[in-house]
Scaffold this active site. Structure first.
Site, mmCIF file in Angstrom:
data_model
loop_
_atom_site.group_PDB
_atom_site.id
_atom_site.type_symbol
_atom_site.label_atom_id
_atom_site.label_comp_id
_atom_site.label_asym_id
_atom_site.label_seq_id
_atom_site.Cartn_x
_atom_site.Cartn_y
_atom_site.Cartn_z
ATOM 1 N N ARG A 132 87.500 43.591 14.723
ATOM 2 C CA ARG A 132 86.379 44.530 14.525
ATOM 3 C C ARG A 132 85.174 44.127 15.380
ATOM 4 O O ARG A 132 84.450 44.977 15.884
ATOM 5 C CB ARG A 132 86.002 44.629 13.043
ATOM 6 C CG ARG A 132 87.024 45.439 12.263
ATOM 7 C CD ARG A 132 86.668 45.582 10.804
ATOM 8 N NE ARG A 132 85.563 46.516 10.599
ATOM 9 C CZ ARG A 132 85.672 47.834 10.631
ATOM 10 N NH1 ARG A 132 86.836 48.398 10.911
ATOM 11 N NH2 ARG A 132 84.639 48.617 10.410
ATOM 12 N N PHE A 148 83.757 65.003 9.222
ATOM 13 C CA PHE A 148 84.452 64.787 10.500
ATOM 14 C C PHE A 148 85.970 64.744 10.364
ATOM 15 O O PHE A 148 86.673 64.532 11.344
ATOM 16 C CB PHE A 148 83.935 63.497 11.163
ATOM 17 C CG PHE A 148 84.079 62.244 10.324
ATOM 18 C CD1 PHE A 148 85.257 61.523 10.313
ATOM 19 C CD2 PHE A 148 83.013 61.792 9.541
ATOM 20 C CE1 PHE A 148 85.397 60.376 9.545
ATOM 21 C CE2 PHE A 148 83.139 60.641 8.764
ATOM 22 C CZ PHE A 148 84.338 59.937 8.772
ATOM 23 N N ARG A 166 83.817 49.395 22.403
ATOM 24 C CA ARG A 166 83.186 50.713 22.212
ATOM 25 C C ARG A 166 81.888 50.831 23.011
ATOM 26 O O ARG A 166 81.610 51.887 23.583
ATOM 27 C CB ARG A 166 82.958 50.963 20.722
ATOM 28 C CG ARG A 166 84.280 51.301 20.006
ATOM 29 C CD ARG A 166 84.120 51.212 18.529
ATOM 30 N NE ARG A 166 85.245 51.795 17.797
ATOM 31 C CZ ARG A 166 85.445 51.615 16.503
ATOM 32 N NH1 ARG A 166 84.607 50.870 15.799
ATOM 33 N NH2 ARG A 166 86.469 52.178 15.895
ATOM 34 N N THR A 172 81.371 51.613 14.968
ATOM 35 C CA THR A 172 81.989 52.936 15.118
ATOM 36 C C THR A 172 81.166 53.806 16.062
ATOM 37 O O THR A 172 81.705 54.466 16.954
ATOM 38 C CB THR A 172 82.087 53.631 13.732
ATOM 39 O OG1 THR A 172 82.789 52.764 12.842
ATOM 40 C CG2 THR A 172 82.797 54.964 13.823
ATOM 41 N N ASN A 200 86.000 57.129 20.427
ATOM 42 C CA ASN A 200 85.505 55.745 20.503
ATOM 43 C C ASN A 200 86.607 54.744 20.858
ATOM 44 O O ASN A 200 86.525 53.574 20.507
ATOM 45 C CB ASN A 200 84.744 55.372 19.215
ATOM 46 C CG ASN A 200 85.607 55.448 17.974
ATOM 47 O OD1 ASN A 200 86.775 55.827 18.046
ATOM 48 N ND2 ASN A 200 85.051 55.091 16.836
ATOM 49 N N LYS A 231 93.201 54.910 21.026
ATOM 50 C CA LYS A 231 93.174 56.349 20.713
ATOM 51 C C LYS A 231 93.480 57.196 21.959
ATOM 52 O O LYS A 231 93.478 56.685 23.085
ATOM 53 C CB LYS A 231 91.797 56.701 20.141
ATOM 54 C CG LYS A 231 91.499 55.973 18.823
ATOM 55 C CD LYS A 231 90.175 56.430 18.240
ATOM 56 C CE LYS A 231 89.902 55.729 16.916
ATOM 57 N NZ LYS A 231 88.704 56.279 16.235
ATOM 58 N N HIS A 235 90.692 51.987 17.216
ATOM 59 C CA HIS A 235 90.554 51.913 15.759
ATOM 60 C C HIS A 235 91.002 50.533 15.319
ATOM 61 O O HIS A 235 91.890 49.948 15.934
ATOM 62 C CB HIS A 235 91.446 52.974 15.082
ATOM 63 C CG HIS A 235 91.602 52.739 13.606
ATOM 64 N ND1 HIS A 235 90.699 53.204 12.689
ATOM 65 C CD2 HIS A 235 92.531 52.028 12.907
ATOM 66 C CE1 HIS A 235 91.079 52.807 11.471
ATOM 67 N NE2 HIS A 235 92.186 52.092 11.581
#
Ligand code: CMP
Length: 139
Positions: free
Chosen positions: A86, A58, A103, A92, A113, A10, A116
């Site tokens: 993951r 959000f 994260r 998250t 974070n 991100k 993704h």
């Protein structure tokens, strides 16, 4: 089962020079990168990507954030790649993420974070197709 999943570094990860760190963790896990590019999404493109979250509190904020700067998008491939990636990312909410996850180590809030990852094979198919044409997927 051999799977493909969509990963994003991100805007916070890119601006903080974490591209190499994320790529290294993916490769060290034995997951292959079969497509990769840098993009800067418009707000509309971010809204299309996160359309499953439309209506959530959000949604506006996360789509502003995701269109605020460049991202690196990747297609990952490996045995059980969806769940393995993951696991590498962590929860998250970084406060709930396990130690040693991306994260937990680098996220600064629930929105910023760093990464993704698709949450299922079904969503992976949509998300991969959203960013990559068949020609861009190698391997
Ligand atoms: P991601 O896995 O990309 O999926 C949706 C994103 O929305 C999430 O990571 C966060 O960056 C962001 N987000 C912000 N607030 C929340 C929240 N309360 N729950 C889930 N996701 C959130």
């Amino acid at each position: 089962m051999l799977q493909r999943t969509l990963a994003i570094i991100k805007p916070d990860g890119v601006s903080r020079n974490l591209i190499g760190t994320v790529v290294k963790r993916v490769e060290d896990e034995g997951i292959k990168i079969v497509a990769m590019k840098m993009i800067h999404m418009t707000k509309e493109q971010a809204m299309g990507f996160y359309k499953v979250h439309e209506g959530k509190p959000f949604f506006d904020s996360v789509t502003n954030f995701m269109s605020s700067g460049p991202c690196v998008v990747m297609v990952l491939e490996g045995e059980e790649a969806v769940t393995r990636y993951r696991k590498l990312m962590g929860a998250t909410n970084f406060k709930e993420a396990e130690e040693g996850t991306i994260r937990r180590d680098f996220a600064t809030d629930i929105e910023k974070n760093v990464v993704h990852g698709s949450d299922s094979e079904e969503n992976a198919a949509f998300e991969i197709g959203y960013f990559f044409s068949a020609l861009e997927r190698v391997g």
